[in-house]
Design a protein around this motif. Structure first.
Motif, PDB file in Angstrom:
ATOM      1  N   LEU A 148      -9.822   1.248   2.957  1.00  0.00           N
ATOM      2  CA  LEU A 148      -8.627   0.409   2.859  1.00  0.00           C
ATOM      3  C   LEU A 148      -8.089   0.376   1.432  1.00  0.00           C
ATOM      4  CD1 LEU A 148      -9.595  -2.589   5.169  1.00  0.00           C
ATOM      5  CD2 LEU A 148      -8.310  -0.522   5.722  1.00  0.00           C
ATOM      6  N   ILE A 149      -8.994   0.334   0.455  1.00  0.00           N
ATOM      7  CA  ILE A 149      -8.567   0.352  -0.942  1.00  0.00           C
ATOM      8  C   ILE A 149      -8.003   1.728  -1.291  1.00  0.00           C
ATOM      9  CG2 ILE A 149      -9.330   0.158  -3.341  1.00  0.00           C
ATOM     10  CD1 ILE A 149      -9.257  -2.517  -1.921  1.00  0.00           C
ATOM     11  N   ALA A 150      -8.687   2.779  -0.840  1.00  0.00           N
ATOM     12  CA  ALA A 150      -8.246   4.148  -1.144  1.00  0.00           C
ATOM     13  C   ALA A 150      -6.884   4.445  -0.528  1.00  0.00           C
ATOM     14  CB  ALA A 150      -9.275   5.152  -0.635  1.00  0.00           C
ATOM     15  N   SER A 151      -6.573   3.825   0.586  1.00  0.00           N
ATOM     16  CA  SER A 151      -5.304   4.066   1.276  1.00  0.00           C
ATOM     17  C   SER A 151      -4.128   3.387   0.593  1.00  0.00           C
ATOM     18  CB  SER A 151      -5.381   3.580   2.723  1.00  0.00           C
ATOM     19  OG  SER A 151      -5.416   2.157   2.758  1.00  0.00           O
ATOM     20  N   GLY A 152      -4.413   2.365  -0.242  1.00  0.00           N
ATOM     21  CA  GLY A 152      -3.340   1.607  -0.863  1.00  0.00           C
ATOM     22  C   GLY A 152      -2.803   0.504   0.026  1.00  0.00           C
ATOM     23  N   LEU A 153      -3.343   0.359   1.232  1.00  0.00           N
ATOM     24  CA  LEU A 153      -2.900  -0.706   2.137  1.00  0.00           C
ATOM     25  C   LEU A 153      -3.507  -2.043   1.745  1.00  0.00           C
ATOM     26  CD1 LEU A 153      -3.239   1.293   5.469  1.00  0.00           C
ATOM     27  CD2 LEU A 153      -1.106   0.606   4.361  1.00  0.00           C
ATOM     28  N   SER A 154      -4.660  -2.009   1.097  1.00  0.00           N
ATOM     29  CA  SER A 154      -5.328  -3.216   0.608  1.00  0.00           C
ATOM     30  C   SER A 154      -5.575  -3.067  -0.874  1.00  0.00           C
ATOM     31  CB  SER A 154      -6.663  -3.439   1.341  1.00  0.00           C
ATOM     32  OG  SER A 154      -6.472  -3.570   2.735  1.00  0.00           O
ATOM     33  N   GLN A 155      -5.829  -4.185  -1.522  1.00  0.00           N
ATOM     34  CA  GLN A 155      -6.162  -4.178  -2.940  1.00  0.00           C
ATOM     35  C   GLN A 155      -7.275  -5.183  -3.192  1.00  0.00           C
ATOM     36  OE1 GLN A 155      -2.316  -5.130  -4.554  1.00  0.00           O
ATOM     37  NE2 GLN A 155      -2.577  -7.335  -4.310  1.00  0.00           N
ATOM     38  N   ASP A 156      -7.960  -5.041  -4.299  1.00  0.00           N
ATOM     39  CA  ASP A 156      -9.082  -5.935  -4.603  1.00  0.00           C
ATOM     40  C   ASP A 156      -8.596  -7.355  -4.863  1.00  0.00           C
ATOM     41  OD1 ASP A 156     -11.298  -4.178  -4.447  1.00  0.00           O
ATOM     42  OD2 ASP A 156     -10.688  -3.254  -6.338  1.00  0.00           O
ATOM     43  N   GLY A 157      -9.246  -8.308  -4.195  1.00  0.00           N
ATOM     44  CA  GLY A 157      -8.996  -9.728  -4.444  1.00  0.00           C
ATOM     45  C   GLY A 157     -10.253 -10.375  -4.994  1.00  0.00           C
ATOM     46  N   ARG A 188      -2.015  -5.544   0.443  1.00  0.00           N
ATOM     47  CA  ARG A 188      -1.107  -5.224  -0.665  1.00  0.00           C
ATOM     48  C   ARG A 188       0.297  -5.727  -0.346  1.00  0.00           C
ATOM     49  NH1 ARG A 188      -0.152  -2.033  -5.036  1.00  0.00           N
ATOM     50  NH2 ARG A 188       1.900  -1.031  -5.214  1.00  0.00           N
ATOM     51  N   PHE A 189       0.695  -5.596   0.922  1.00  0.00           N
ATOM     52  CA  PHE A 189       2.043  -5.991   1.335  1.00  0.00           C
ATOM     53  C   PHE A 189       1.961  -7.293   2.122  1.00  0.00           C
ATOM     54  CE2 PHE A 189       1.825  -1.280   1.408  1.00  0.00           C
ATOM     55  CZ  PHE A 189       2.674  -1.014   0.353  1.00  0.00           C
ATOM     56  N   LYS A 234      11.599  -6.318  -6.154  1.00  0.00           N
ATOM     57  CA  LYS A 234      12.455  -6.274  -4.968  1.00  0.00           C
ATOM     58  C   LYS A 234      11.908  -5.282  -3.952  1.00  0.00           C
ATOM     59  CE  LYS A 234      17.292  -5.461  -3.624  1.00  0.00           C
ATOM     60  NZ  LYS A 234      18.649  -5.119  -4.145  1.00  0.00           N
ATOM     61  N   TYR A 235      11.528  -4.100  -4.416  1.00  0.00           N
ATOM     62  CA  TYR A 235      10.900  -3.093  -3.561  1.00  0.00           C
ATOM     63  C   TYR A 235       9.517  -2.774  -4.115  1.00  0.00           C
ATOM     64  CZ  TYR A 235      15.058  -2.121  -0.781  1.00  0.00           C
ATOM     65  OH  TYR A 235      16.121  -2.231   0.085  1.00  0.00           O
ATOM     66  N   LEU A 236       8.538  -2.769  -3.235  1.00  0.00           N
ATOM     67  CA  LEU A 236       7.159  -2.450  -3.605  1.00  0.00           C
ATOM     68  C   LEU A 236       6.710  -1.276  -2.740  1.00  0.00           C
ATOM     69  CD1 LEU A 236       4.547  -3.224  -5.161  1.00  0.00           C
ATOM     70  CD2 LEU A 236       3.969  -4.701  -3.212  1.00  0.00           C
ATOM     71  N   ASN A 237       6.287  -0.209  -3.388  1.00  0.00           N
ATOM     72  CA  ASN A 237       5.861   0.980  -2.653  1.00  0.00           C
ATOM     73  C   ASN A 237       4.347   1.143  -2.701  1.00  0.00           C
ATOM     74  OD1 ASN A 237       8.503   1.545  -2.140  1.00  0.00           O
ATOM     75  ND2 ASN A 237       8.561   3.492  -3.209  1.00  0.00           N
ATOM     76  N   THR A 238       3.843   1.962  -1.800  1.00  0.00           N
ATOM     77  CA  THR A 238       2.434   2.343  -1.827  1.00  0.00           C
ATOM     78  C   THR A 238       2.107   2.952  -3.193  1.00  0.00           C
ATOM     79  OG1 THR A 238       2.332   2.757   0.552  1.00  0.00           O
ATOM     80  CG2 THR A 238       0.743   3.925  -0.819  1.00  0.00           C
ATOM     81  N   PRO A 239       0.959   2.616  -3.784  1.00  0.00           N
ATOM     82  CA  PRO A 239       0.576   3.245  -5.048  1.00  0.00           C
ATOM     83  C   PRO A 239       0.200   4.699  -4.830  1.00  0.00           C
ATOM     84  CG  PRO A 239      -1.249   1.960  -4.207  1.00  0.00           C
ATOM     85  CD  PRO A 239      -0.089   1.690  -3.278  1.00  0.00           C
ATOM     86  N   GLU A 240       0.045   5.446  -5.905  1.00  0.00           N
ATOM     87  CA  GLU A 240      -0.383   6.841  -5.805  1.00  0.00           C
ATOM     88  C   GLU A 240      -1.777   6.905  -5.168  1.00  0.00           C
ATOM     89  OE1 GLU A 240       1.326   9.854  -7.523  1.00  0.00           O
ATOM     90  OE2 GLU A 240       2.928   8.455  -6.983  1.00  0.00           O
ATOM     91  N   THR A 241      -1.914   7.681  -4.116  1.00  0.00           N
ATOM     92  CA  THR A 241      -3.196   7.833  -3.421  1.00  0.00           C
ATOM     93  C   THR A 241      -3.458   9.312  -3.165  1.00  0.00           C
ATOM     94  OG1 THR A 241      -2.302   7.764  -1.166  1.00  0.00           O
ATOM     95  CG2 THR A 241      -2.762   5.638  -2.225  1.00  0.00           C
TER      96      THR A 241
END
Length: 635
Positions: free
Chosen positions: A183-192, A199-200, A231-238
């Motif tokens: 999930l972290i590697a995909s950029g869909l989640s981030q560390d909390g 992430r979104f 305003k716009y947030l995109n997936t990070p580089e993965t």
């Protein structure tokens, strides 16, 4: 540990997925004759198509960079996948269930990283679409409606909604078997603070797909004032998402881009939606970055850079839009297509224009209006006071090098004349000569650095063909009758084995004078001989490729397997001529070797050895005469 995919299943995948269908997801293919297709190579930059695909053989080969192979090799190369990841992806397309030689089938352990990340995005996309119907997503549905997009439009583009909680998607994906690491590697989640979080959150979601249609990222639009994010947030580089290498809407637009040889580049997700709904179905957009070189490569493969190709940019007319247009013009010469810019009245973007004036206004907007070079030059010239000689001179100093970059000499001359008119310089020839001088200096600097190797146009040229790095030996020279004939015979053995079998299988590798050709002959022998290709099957070519000792020989096999024949009629007579010529030259070489050896030994040769050698020469001479008189019947 992942098990090995069953060989029969790999063969089934290779046979089930047409190579032309797979390659067409990445570039436009056109008829190349002889049942082959051609296009611009996706693995190196070229102006003329030297990349060929043979649907009947399931092979591709580029005569420019020498890349080649089957469907699996193509996907491995272009998407940077492992062998097992590629087979799994193609198996999913074909609906084939794979078997593994050791251990049971376990998707969570046995699928490669890229496959898993793409699957996570696929599941997330469905989740977001379902959430768009929730009460919480009312604000998102209202946002779409205010911009002229109904439920059907949202469904067509896969638009969804990410819940405002901390970990709704994260928990959902965990329940589907995805690990926190994935999930972290995909950029869909981030560390909390207490583990992975979404992430979104609380945003409208647009899925971003690659050329093949796999969802690899998301673009998320802020909806609430209490959202402190951009305003716009995109997936990070993965591993699967590189913003400089994706274009939003390319999966939906690619067929129409290829069909019409025209692409429309807009600035946002809603602009792509507005264009498509208005009938401009070749519209695409960058994802949070400027339009650049990697984007050009994607479009060039679809446009094929023919004389009628068009790329239309629809940047806003404000300062930021003008800056984006100038940035795009910096890469303009990487296109063979003509480039234009379209700016709507009152600086409206396509989405606003559709709301204000309807679909027809959007269609009218993207009709080619102002050439991009003209727009760029006017922006440069507009910064100077053209009422003074100093102002005109300074504008010329900045604009002339831009015109000098235009590669086509006639176009360069025409634009230089237009530049003189923009500047108000009456001596047009002065401007033309200034531009020409700058262009010559640029060429001379390039020649001093060393000219680039020009790629082959659609096949080997009639002079020198670069030899593979291994096996070692002299360069292949198609001026050599021996090399030409050996090449034709190997092509027959790979493409039409029934015409040369079984005679070909009696030929030794030493009958091929070029070491690379001898290596291919050895591969055919190790695959069971040309007889294994009767009747013709893809499995035969796959076995020949598997027998290749390295990539150099493997690439030569694919090259010979897709290259067109030199003869007009490819039949038994033609095949017999190649068989006879190769054998006859081998016999003549042996006669010369024996006679040369006897001449060197002179009177020192033993009587029994002399008698045996003379007898061998006599037998070979008789055989050579029979080949000359009777052709293939003497083989």
């Amino acid at each position: 540990m992942a098990g090995r995919i069953n060989d029969d299943d790999v063969k089934a995948v290779r046979d089930a997925v047409p190579i032309d269908a797979v390659v067409s997801e990445y570039l436009q293919l056109r008829n190349a004759g002889g049942g082959n297709l051609k296009g611009l190579c996706p693995f190196h930059d070229e102006k003329s198509p030297s990349f060929q695909v043979s649907p009947s053989k399931g092979l591709f080969h580029c005569f420019g960079c020498q890349e080649g192979g089957d469907t699996i090799a193509f996907v491995m190369k272009i998407d940077h996948l492992s062998f097992s990841e590629t087979v799994e992806r193609l198996a999913a397309k074909a609906g084939i269930t794979l078997r593994y030689e050791e251990g049971g089938y376990n998707p969570s352990h046995q699928r490669g990283e890229r496959i898993r990340l793409v699957e996570a995005h696929k599941v997330a996309a469905r989740f977001f679409v379902e959430q768009l119907d929730s009460p919480e997503a009312e604000i998102g549905r209202k946002f779409l409606a205010e911009r002229g997009f109904d439920q059907a439009a949202a469904a067509h583009f896969g638009v969804g909604y990410s819940p405002a909680g901390w970990d709704h998607l994260t928990r959902y994906l965990r329940g589907k078997g995805f690990s926190d690491k994935e999930l972290i590697a995909s950029g869909l989640s981030q560390d909390g603070r207490r583990g992975p979080i979404d992430r979104f959150r609380g945003r409208l979601m647009w899925p971003i797909s690659d050329t093949s249609g796999d969802v690899v990222g998301f673009g998320a639009r802020k909806l609430r004032d209490d959202d402190s994010g951009p305003k716009y947030l995109n997936t990070p580089e993965t591993a699967i998402y590189k913003k400089s290498q994706v274009l939003y809407g390319i999966d939906l637009a690619k067929k129409d881009i290829a069909k019409a040889s025209r692409a429309v580049v807009v600035e946002g997700y809603t602009d792509v939606m507005a264009c498509h709904l208005a009938g401009v179905t070749n519209a695409i957009a960058t994802c949070g970055t400027a339009f650049g070189g990697d984007h050009i490569k994607i479009l060039r493969r679809l446009l094929m850079d023919n004389g009628s190709a068009r790329v239309i940019f629809t940047f806003d007319g404000d300062a930021a839009g003008q800056k984006a247009a100038l940035r795009a013009f910096e890469d303009d010469q990487k296109f063979a297509a003509e480039t234009y810019i379209a700016i709507a009245p009152d600086n409206m973007d396509p989405c606003d224009l559709r709301l204000a004036k309807g679909d027809e206004a959007v269609r009218d907007l993207v009709e080619p209006r102002t050439p991009l070079f003209e727009f760029a030059l006017r922006q440069i010239v507009g910064r100077y006071d053209l009422e003074t000689p100093a102002g005109r001179g300074a504008a010329l100093d900045e604009a002339a090098p831009v015109v000098a970059r235009i590669k086509n000499s006639s176009s360069q001359h025409e634009v230089a004349v237009q530049l003189a008119g923009m500047l108000g310089i009456l001596d047009t020839q002065f401007v033309v000569k200034r531009v020409g001088q700058l262009a010559r200096w640029a060429r001379e600097r390039g020649e001093q650095r060393g000219p680039a190797q020009a790629p082959s146009r659609g096949g080997p040229q009639p002079q020198q063909v670069r030899a593979p790095a291994a096996p070692s030996g002299p360069a292949l020279n198609l001026r050599s009758p021996a090399h030409r004939t050996e090449r034709e015979l190997l092509k027959l053995a790979l493409q039409k084995p029934a015409l040369v079998s079984p005679a070909f299988d009696a030929y030794g590798a030493d009958e091929f004078t070029a070491p690379p050709y001898a290596a291919v002959r050895q591969c055919i022998a190790e695959a069971g001989g040309a007889e294994m290709g009767v009747p013709e099957t893809r499995e035969y070519l796959a076995q020949v490729l598997d027998a290749a000792p390295n990539d150099t020989v493997r690439n030569l096999v694919t090259e010979l397997a897709v290259e067109v024949f030199h003869g007009k009629t490819i039949d038994e007579t033609y095949a017999g001529m190649q068989l006879v010529q190769v054998r006859l030259r081998a016999v003549d070489r042996r006669i010369n070797d024996v006679q040369g050896s006897l001449a060197r030994l002179g009177s020192n040769v033993a009587p029994d050895h002399l008698a045996a050698a003379q007898n061998e020469v006599w037998v070979l001479q008789q055989y050579a005469q029979a080949l000359r008189n009777n052709g293939a019947d003497a083989l």
